[in-house]
Write a protein that holds these residues in place. Structure first.
Motif, short mmCIF file in Angstrom:
data_model
loop_
_atom_site.label_atom_id
_atom_site.label_comp_id
_atom_site.label_asym_id
_atom_site.label_seq_id
_atom_site.Cartn_x
_atom_site.Cartn_y
_atom_site.Cartn_z
N LEU A 105 0.53 7.49 -17.47
CA LEU A 105 0.48 6.14 -16.91
C LEU A 105 1.78 5.40 -17.16
O LEU A 105 2.44 5.62 -18.19
N ILE A 106 2.13 4.50 -16.24
CA ILE A 106 3.29 3.63 -16.44
C ILE A 106 2.77 2.36 -17.09
O ILE A 106 2.12 1.54 -16.44
N ASN A 107 3.07 2.20 -18.36
CA ASN A 107 2.51 1.10 -19.12
C ASN A 107 3.57 0.54 -20.07
O ASN A 107 4.08 1.26 -20.94
N SER A 108 3.90 -0.74 -19.90
CA SER A 108 4.98 -1.34 -20.68
C SER A 108 4.63 -1.42 -22.16
O SER A 108 5.51 -1.28 -23.03
N THR A 138 -3.41 1.23 -15.98
CA THR A 138 -4.41 1.50 -17.01
C THR A 138 -5.43 2.48 -16.45
O THR A 138 -5.57 2.63 -15.23
N THR A 139 -6.15 3.12 -17.35
CA THR A 139 -7.20 4.04 -16.91
C THR A 139 -8.28 3.31 -16.13
O THR A 139 -8.77 3.80 -15.11
N ALA A 140 -8.64 2.11 -16.59
CA ALA A 140 -9.70 1.35 -15.92
C ALA A 140 -9.31 0.99 -14.50
O ALA A 140 -10.13 1.04 -13.59
N ALA A 141 -8.05 0.62 -14.28
CA ALA A 141 -7.62 0.18 -12.95
C ALA A 141 -7.28 1.33 -12.03
O ALA A 141 -7.52 1.27 -10.82
N SER A 142 -6.73 2.41 -12.58
CA SER A 142 -6.25 3.52 -11.75
C SER A 142 -7.20 4.70 -11.69
O SER A 142 -7.14 5.50 -10.75
#
Length: 295
Positions: A173-176, A154-158
């Motif tokens: 981003l890799i996002n399921s 996520t943008t917040a985490a990465s």
């Protein structure tokens, strides 16, 4: 003697020192917490990598956020690749930590119809960033993939901005959850960072194992901040003593100069005064001189 501390210059200097001390102490604790976080993360990575592989479905489910305790766990997944929905992730670094390219992410369809995202590795970006890069084809038929379980990005985490309007089949981003919308297929939360099987010629280049030996410089930085905080009052005392000494020396020199001036003035007054009776002596001498005899 210390009245100079009430001057504007010294009041400002003292207030600045009083502000710097708690700020530096807080910065030291911030670095200490970063050190503790790094040590805990290293321990988690080492423990997760040492655990025996487990089926991915025991840790992940559609819409479920991967708990931190399950990060980097070795998992296995068996299914067939959905290459029609393969995407590349922009602005990713190769194992040399210098070359910029793409991660290749391909959904793997499990036996129950659900999917899981597989990060198959890194490929070069090529010369044209507006086109889908030349990606080695995923294996056909049923395959078993082993890899490290990772949480959705996520943008917040990465800190990576999820830029819109990218060329087709390119993401940031890799996002399921996002890939569930694209494919229409329920995806297990998180994704697998593939470790085996290795592709022929190591292309795509598999993502290397995370570093879990280095603890970084955070503890050293914490100690430095605390030393800086301790140096502030010490430096303030040194400056105060130096100022006091300089002012005392200047006052002493001024006093000596005044005393020397007073002594000099007294000496000059004694030398210029005319001795009493000197005029009368000269007059008497003139009268005593006999007049010359006439012819």
């Amino acid at each position: 003697m210390y009245r100079f501390l009430l001057s504007r210059q010294w009041v400002i200097l003292t207030l600045v020192g009083l502000v710097l001390i708690p700020v530096m102490i807080k910065l030291g604790y911030w670095q200490l917490h970063r050190h503790q976080h790094k040590v805990a993360q290293n321990a988690l990575i080492a423990r997760s990598l040492a655990d025996d592989p487990v089926p991915v479905t025991t840790l992940a489910a559609p819409g479920r956020e991967l708990p931190r305790r399950d990060m980097w766990r070795t998992v296995t997944a068996t299914g067939t690749y959905d290459t029609a929905h393969e995407v590349v992730v922009r602005q990713r670094t190769a194992a040399d930590e210098q070359s910029i390219g793409y991660y290749v992410v391909t959904p793997l369809v499990l036996g129950d119809g659900r999917g899981v995202l597989i990060n198959r590795g890194w490929v070069s970006a090529g010369n044209d960033l507006t086109k889908f890069p030349d990606v080695p084809a995923a294996p056909r038929g049923k395959v078993t993939v082993t890899g490290r379980m990772m949480a959705d990005e996520t943008t917040a985490a990465s800190g990576i901005k999820d830029t819109k309007g990218l060329p087709a089949r390119q993401v940031m981003l890799i996002n399921s959850s996002e890939q569930t919308k694209r494919t229409g297929r329920p995806m297990l939360g998180g994704y697998i960072e593939q470790t085996t099987p290795k592709s022929p010629g190591n292309t795509p280049e598999l993502v290397p194992e995370p570093d879990h030996d280095s603890i970084g410089p955070h503890m050293a930085y914490a100690i430095q901040w605390w030393l800086f905080a301790a140096a502030v009052p010490v430096g303030w005392i040194v400056l105060v003593r130096r100022e006091r000494r300089d002012r005392a020396a200047a006052a002493k020199e001024a006093q000596e100069a005044r005393e020397a001036g007073a002594t000099a003035a007294a000496g000059d007054g004694g030398r210029t005064a005319e001795p009493a009776g000197s005029g009368e002596t000269e007059a008497a001498g003139d009268e005593a001189t006999p007049a010359p005899a006439g012819p």
